[in-house]
Design a protein around this motif. Structure first.
Motif, mmCIF file in Angstrom:
data_model
loop_
_atom_site.group_PDB
_atom_site.id
_atom_site.type_symbol
_atom_site.label_atom_id
_atom_site.label_comp_id
_atom_site.label_asym_id
_atom_site.label_seq_id
_atom_site.Cartn_x
_atom_site.Cartn_y
_atom_site.Cartn_z
ATOM 1 N N LEU A 572 0.862 -1.143 0.034
ATOM 2 C CA LEU A 572 -0.031 -0.004 -0.008
ATOM 3 C C LEU A 572 0.918 1.319 0.020
ATOM 4 C CD1 LEU A 572 -2.790 1.229 0.114
ATOM 5 C CD2 LEU A 572 -2.779 1.001 2.490
ATOM 6 N N GLU A 573 2.013 1.197 0.992
ATOM 7 C CA GLU A 573 2.634 2.372 0.616
ATOM 8 C C GLU A 573 3.477 2.236 -0.639
ATOM 9 O OE1 GLU A 573 3.905 2.259 5.474
ATOM 10 O OE2 GLU A 573 5.354 1.018 4.108
ATOM 11 N N TRP A 574 3.807 1.727 -1.099
ATOM 12 C CA TRP A 574 4.383 1.520 -2.720
ATOM 13 C C TRP A 574 3.044 2.286 -3.430
ATOM 14 C CZ3 TRP A 574 8.653 1.708 -5.293
ATOM 15 C CH2 TRP A 574 9.874 0.994 -4.947
ATOM 16 N N VAL A 575 2.097 1.820 -3.432
ATOM 17 C CA VAL A 575 1.110 2.220 -4.069
ATOM 18 C C VAL A 575 0.986 3.886 -3.970
ATOM 19 C CG1 VAL A 575 -1.520 2.499 -4.514
ATOM 20 C CG2 VAL A 575 -0.507 0.287 -4.427
ATOM 21 N N LYS A 576 0.981 4.478 -2.589
ATOM 22 C CA LYS A 576 0.882 5.492 -2.340
ATOM 23 C C LYS A 576 2.041 6.612 -2.850
ATOM 24 C CE LYS A 576 0.009 8.872 1.568
ATOM 25 N NZ LYS A 576 -0.134 9.075 2.966
ATOM 26 N N MET A 593 -4.580 16.766 -9.136
ATOM 27 C CA MET A 593 -5.110 15.693 -8.617
ATOM 28 C C MET A 593 -5.463 15.705 -7.366
ATOM 29 S SD MET A 593 -2.100 13.249 -10.456
ATOM 30 C CE MET A 593 -2.663 11.804 -9.791
ATOM 31 N N PRO A 594 -6.542 14.760 -7.032
ATOM 32 C CA PRO A 594 -7.057 14.774 -5.588
ATOM 33 C C PRO A 594 -5.906 14.080 -4.632
ATOM 34 C CG PRO A 594 -8.190 12.982 -7.105
ATOM 35 C CD PRO A 594 -7.333 13.762 -7.804
ATOM 36 N N SER A 595 -6.208 14.176 -3.333
ATOM 37 C CA SER A 595 -5.340 13.431 -2.468
ATOM 38 C C SER A 595 -5.473 12.183 -2.626
ATOM 39 C CB SER A 595 -5.608 13.785 -0.942
ATOM 40 O OG SER A 595 -6.817 13.193 -0.773
ATOM 41 N N PHE A 596 -4.323 11.395 -2.240
ATOM 42 C CA PHE A 596 -4.374 10.013 -1.983
ATOM 43 C C PHE A 596 -5.353 9.128 -1.628
ATOM 44 C CE2 PHE A 596 -3.219 5.710 -0.433
ATOM 45 C CZ PHE A 596 -3.172 4.948 -1.492
ATOM 46 N N GLU A 597 -5.736 9.791 -0.415
ATOM 47 C CA GLU A 597 -6.986 9.413 0.303
ATOM 48 C C GLU A 597 -8.238 9.361 -0.631
ATOM 49 O OE1 GLU A 597 -3.779 9.758 2.697
ATOM 50 O OE2 GLU A 597 -4.683 11.559 1.538
ATOM 51 N N LYS A 598 -8.516 10.663 -1.166
ATOM 52 C CA LYS A 598 -9.603 10.778 -1.983
ATOM 53 C C LYS A 598 -9.686 9.818 -3.072
ATOM 54 C CE LYS A 598 -10.922 15.617 -0.538
ATOM 55 N NZ LYS A 598 -10.986 16.895 -0.791
ATOM 56 N N PHE A 599 -8.597 9.570 -3.774
ATOM 57 C CA PHE A 599 -8.335 8.696 -5.010
ATOM 58 C C PHE A 599 -8.589 7.408 -4.438
ATOM 59 C CE2 PHE A 599 -4.935 5.901 -6.284
ATOM 60 C CZ PHE A 599 -5.342 5.354 -7.650
ATOM 61 N N TRP A 600 -8.033 6.931 -3.403
ATOM 62 C CA TRP A 600 -8.223 5.684 -2.918
ATOM 63 C C TRP A 600 -9.707 5.174 -2.636
ATOM 64 C CZ3 TRP A 600 -5.069 1.972 -3.943
ATOM 65 C CH2 TRP A 600 -5.284 0.329 -3.168
ATOM 66 N N GLU A 601 -10.544 6.282 -1.938
ATOM 67 C CA GLU A 601 -11.875 6.230 -1.772
ATOM 68 C C GLU A 601 -12.643 5.917 -2.992
ATOM 69 O OE1 GLU A 601 -15.510 8.123 0.568
ATOM 70 O OE2 GLU A 601 -13.525 8.933 0.812
ATOM 71 N N LYS A 602 -12.528 6.837 -4.057
ATOM 72 C CA LYS A 602 -13.005 6.887 -5.308
ATOM 73 C C LYS A 602 -12.776 5.607 -6.269
ATOM 74 C CE LYS A 602 -14.739 9.785 -9.045
ATOM 75 N NZ LYS A 602 -14.482 11.148 -9.770
ATOM 76 N N GLY A 603 -11.383 5.525 -6.267
ATOM 77 C CA GLY A 603 -10.954 4.053 -6.804
ATOM 78 C C GLY A 603 -10.400 4.751 -8.490
ATOM 79 N N TYR A 604 -10.303 5.824 -8.470
ATOM 80 C CA TYR A 604 -9.878 6.351 -9.967
ATOM 81 C C TYR A 604 -9.736 7.829 -10.049
ATOM 82 C CZ TYR A 604 -14.368 7.338 -11.957
ATOM 83 O OH TYR A 604 -15.612 7.970 -12.085
ATOM 84 N N VAL A 605 -8.896 8.106 -10.847
ATOM 85 C CA VAL A 605 -8.685 9.517 -11.031
ATOM 86 C C VAL A 605 -8.731 9.751 -12.646
ATOM 87 C CG1 VAL A 605 -6.235 9.829 -10.931
ATOM 88 C CG2 VAL A 605 -7.537 12.040 -11.256
ATOM 89 N N ARG A 606 -9.612 10.594 -13.219
ATOM 90 C CA ARG A 606 -9.518 10.690 -14.653
ATOM 91 C C ARG A 606 -9.079 11.971 -15.142
ATOM 92 N NH1 ARG A 606 -15.018 11.537 -18.479
ATOM 93 N NH2 ARG A 606 -13.793 11.120 -20.507
ATOM 94 N N PHE A 607 -8.392 11.971 -16.286
ATOM 95 C CA PHE A 607 -7.911 13.032 -17.051
ATOM 96 C C PHE A 607 -8.667 13.508 -18.302
ATOM 97 C CE2 PHE A 607 -4.654 11.256 -14.328
ATOM 98 C CZ PHE A 607 -4.249 12.228 -13.685
ATOM 99 N N GLU A 608 -9.334 14.547 -18.320
ATOM 100 C CA GLU A 608 -10.339 14.603 -19.397
ATOM 101 C C GLU A 608 -9.861 15.473 -20.631
ATOM 102 O OE1 GLU A 608 -14.414 15.611 -18.179
ATOM 103 O OE2 GLU A 608 -13.800 14.744 -16.230
ATOM 104 N N GLU A 609 -8.869 16.193 -20.324
ATOM 105 C CA GLU A 609 -8.489 17.187 -21.501
ATOM 106 C C GLU A 609 -7.741 16.437 -22.752
ATOM 107 O OE1 GLU A 609 -5.942 21.491 -21.957
ATOM 108 O OE2 GLU A 609 -6.539 20.574 -19.859
ATOM 109 N N ASP A 610 -8.100 16.512 -24.030
ATOM 110 C CA ASP A 610 -6.989 15.983 -24.862
ATOM 111 C C ASP A 610 -5.696 16.593 -24.991
ATOM 112 O OD1 ASP A 610 -9.194 14.343 -25.580
ATOM 113 O OD2 ASP A 610 -9.940 15.692 -27.204
#
Length: 823
Positions: A572-576, A593-610
């Motif tokens: 988990l520390e490697w993931v963080k 980008m959101p904090s690691f805690e928010k990312f881990w809770e949501k399950g993903y972060v998306r990048f929308e800009e082309d």
């Protein structure tokens, strides 16, 4: 295939996939009424898994996947599968002797269930003892690419990191997919080409007039990627289809069969005999030259060596002119078709998509080299949407990128700080031993002998121990019967694996591995980098399975180097750590980008800009604009039609320019075809990733009589009294397999199609016997392409086919070996 038809196909799979799982003991936090939907991913895509009481009930496509693969439906079955290795195991004789014993009994005798401590102690001891006595050349640990995935606990990465800490091991240069291309293309174009960033589909669709799909099937192969696919390229395929159907673009497919992409685009089918593509290209080159259709200015400005190649074309080297009549006799394409094809490509902007299958054949280097020569003669390289591509058919490539940081992963290398802390460490005294990709069995067979490769002499190592992770060599490698024979010479075989594959059954020590939904990791979608994905351990690992990270950490702990392996981080520390590194990269790109805690809770972060700066990218644009300022990586800085470097090697099977060289087996060999008149090719299956998923319910959707399908046309089927649904025997001097017959005229005369990846199921494991299930590599040849690359020739093999009249015996590929609880 239209998109709605593909989705319909997926919904059919969905109806067949409510897999009732067995109870998972010990998942105490959940009750029978707990039910949740969680997010995860694998090499087939992102998906949502419905979990109840610790069991995965079903999986469904993630809403953000543009063209989800039906294969994600098998995720539940992969976890709760009858073939899972649930506990550490040791072969009976090996455990009794506490070391190598009765190697001839591999695959035949019982396994004994042992504790993790016993299995790890044995593994660590024999790896350490073997290394200390014989050095890195004694430990084979290539650990292939496709099994598992992730940036922390991918079996390939952590296993190789572990073996580097041991002091080194036998590894392979290149890979089975692109081995010949990886060696030849630096001589020709100055880079790998096969893994370089390809031209974007947007540029091709807007500018090209001809799209030639040569020896590849993008609609099929782009279902999967090295990481997690989001299938954005399929949106581009829809645009390509619209352009083709409107007449804006002409599409061609050069292949012995009508593949999925050919059918989707309704491409003109150039039906070439297997392994004769180079002859066809050379005939086209001769036609372009003699009819003054080639781009003479491009050749003079951007290439070197054309005059030497021209002598070969005109027959001044060997007295045989390589015109379209000559080519037609070899490749089976009539002269008028060759002439029309060459003329069409020359008249308007063309892009050639050259597939990996072209270089997975005898003298495979010649195909990629000659593809490049043909593209140079057409003169469209570096023009928007034109030229040549070797990687566009793979890894969900060609769609518009997103503005996103690229995540890293745990490294195979050892951090510098530990070199100082452990000045006498084994990794400082030794180094890896490198052999060409796919030459491992040859090394076991001929230890100590020299092997030519790319201008060097390589001494084949004496392999005494094999550590396998992330793959099954007995399915992947060629000439399986010879492999089994040589396998017995290895003292110790250790396999870290989730399933009882044939390789696991032929091992001495088995270490059960957790799958993606059973462990912690992080990943990023391939192709466009649109998502970074949190992978959580949503279900308890099957039995006593553990992650590859945990297994390798425990081995390093026994050698006294646990901190070197972990760098004092948990999974988990490697993931963080990896996520936080991406956050810092994002800041330099003005991305939040959101904090690691928010990312881990949501399950993903998306990048929308082309990324608009790359959406019209065309390869070799800068080189075309200024070949002096933007030199290629070749010695001349230009495209090398003739390579003085290769010529100086003085190889008899790879000269200084591309040329037609008869394969060791092909349909033009009048003597060999008397006994074996059919050429067998083994493309990828659309229902699995190599051998992955063959142990799931999906095989019931395509197998015939419980066996891998054989596709053969009506003419060849009639000769043999075969019809769809029959069981046929395919054989040659190397072995024999049983297959289920499917009669279709999508394949040309004298050619049989059996997809690679069927699990090996011999009557007697460990002996040369009939494979009941249809593993095509029982029939293929284990030989290097040439002295230049020494890669594999999977698509070069002759066979005979007959209706099987013998007794059909049970298929044992998916059954566990006999297991006892103690000695």
């Amino acid at each position: 295939m239209k998109r709605r038809d593909f989705i319909k196909y997926g919904s059919i799979l969905g109806a067949a996939t409510t897999v009732k799982a067995k109870s998972l003991e010990g998942w105490a936090d959940l009750t029978n009424f707990d039910k949740k939907t969680v997010l995860s991913s694998n090499r087939f895509g992102m998906f949502e898994a419905v979990i109840q009481s610790g069991e995965v009930l079903e999986t469904k496509a993630f809403k953000g996947d543009y063209f989800p693969s039906p294969m994600i439906k098998a995720a539940a079955d992969r976890i709760q599968n009858q073939t899972r290795v649930e506990y550490p195991m040791v072969r009976k004789s090996f455990l009794k002797a506490k070391g190598p014993s009765n190697n001839h009994l591999r695959g035949k005798e019982e396994f004994v269930r042992v504790s993790w401590d016993v299995a790890l102690d044995l593994t660590a001891k024999h790896m350490r003892d073997t290394f200390d006595k014989y050095g890195p050349e004694s430990i084979y640990g290539e650990c292939y690419w496709w099994g598992g995935s992730g940036r922390v606990s991918w079996g390939r990465t952590v296993s190789r990191r572990m073996m580097r800490i041991l002091g080194g091991f036998v590894t392979e240069s290149g890979d089975y997919s692109t081995g010949a291309g990886l060696v030849i293309m630096p001589h020709v174009l100055g880079g790998s080409s096969v893994y370089d960033t390809p031209t974007k589909w947007k540029s091709i669709i807007e500018n090209a007039k001809n799209v030639v799909i040569w020896g590849c099937d993008p609609l099929l192969t782009n279902q999967i990627t090295w990481s997690t696919p989001m299938h954005r390229c399929y949106k581009e395929y829809e645009k390509l289809q619209a352009a083709v159907f409107s007449g804006k673009i002409k599409a061609f497919s050069v292949d012995p069969r009508k593949n999925e992409t050919q059918k989707y685009l309704d491409s003109e089918h150039i039906a070439v005999k297997p392994n004769t593509d180079v002859a066809l290209m050379i005939g086209m080159a001769h036609y372009l030259y003699t009819k003054k259709l080639y781009d003479e200015k491009f050749i003079k400005k951007y290439t070197v060596g054309f005059n030497k190649f021209k002598k070969y074309l005109l027959g001044k080297e060997d007295g045989e002119e390589k015109d379209i009549k000559w080519a037609s006799k070899i490749c089976g394409v009539d002269e008028k078709t060759i002439a029309k094809f060459a003329t069409t490509l020359a008249k308007e902007r063309t892009v050639l998509l050259c597939g990996r299958a072209l270089q997975r054949q005898d003298h495979g280097e010649q195909a990629h080299w000659m593809c490049t020569v043909l593209a140079a003669m057409l003169g469209h390289m570096g023009l928007p949407g034109g030229g040549i591509e070797f990687s566009l058919a793979y890894n969900s490539s060609g769609a518009t990128d997103k503005l996103a940081p690229t995540i890293t992963g745990i490294s195979q290398s050892i951090p510098e700080k530990y070199n100082k802390k452990y000045p006498n460490a084994p990794w400082l005294k030794h180094h890896d031993v490198v052999i060409p990709s796919s030459r491992s069995i040859e090394a076991i067979q001929r230890p100590g002998e020299d092997l030519d490769q790319n201008g060097k002499k390589i001494k084949l190592p004496h392999i005494r121990l094999m550590y396998n992770a992330s793959g099954s060599p007995l399915t992947r490698h060629h000439d399986v019967n010879n492999m089994i024979k040589q396998w017995k010479k290895v003292d110790t075989v250790i396999t870290a694996e989730p399933y009882w594959t044939s390789t696991a059954k032929m091992s001495d020590i088995i270490l059960p591995v957790a799958t993606e939904l059973e462990r912690i990791d992080i990943d990023q979608t391939g192709g466009t980098k649109e998502y970074i994905i949190a992978r959580k351990a949503h279900v308890k690992p099957k039995g006593e399975s553990q992650s590859d990270f945990w297994i390798c950490r425990e081995l390093c702990k026994r050698w006294g180097y646990e901190e070197v392996f972990t760098e004092e981080k948990t999974e988990l520390e490697w993931v963080k750590y990896i996520y936080e590194d991406a956050v810092q990269k994002a800041k330099t790109m003005n991305l939040k980008m959101p904090s690691f805690e928010k990312f881990w809770e949501k399950g993903y972060v998306r990048f929308e800009e082309d990324d608009t700066s790359t959406q019209n990218y065309t390869r070799y644009t800068e080189f075309r604009e200024n070949p002096y300022k933007h030199r290629l990586g070749t010695p001349s800085g230009k495209i090398e039609i003739y390579s003085p470097v290769i010529a100086k090697f003085n190889y008899d099977d790879c000269k200084g320019h591309p040329m037609w060289i008869e394969p060791i087996e092909w349909l033009g060999d009048k003597e060999k075809t008397k006994k074996y008149p059919m050429h067998i090719i083994s493309p990828h299956s659309k229902y699995r990733l190599h051998s992955q998923l063959n142990n799931t319910f999906i095989r019931g959707l395509y197998e015939i009589g419980g066996r891998e399908p054989l596709v053969i046309n009506h003419k060849e089927a009639k000769k043999r009294g075969l019809k769809t649904g029959d069981i046929a025997r395919i054989f040659n001097d190397r072995g024999e397999i049983l297959v289920g017959v499917y009669v279709s005229d999508i394949v040309i005369d004298d050619v049989a199609v059996v997809c690679e990846g069927a699990w090996y199921s011999p009557e007697k494991l460990g002996d040369k016997t009939l494979c009941q299930h249809g593993n095509v590599n029982v029939l293929t040849i284990d030989k290097g392409t040439s002295k230049l690359a020494q890669s594999n020739i999977a698509h070069t093999a002759l066979v005979q086919i007959e209706k099987y009249k013998g007794e059909l015996k049970p298929i044992n590929a998916f059954t566990k070996p006999k297991i006892i609880q103690s000695l």
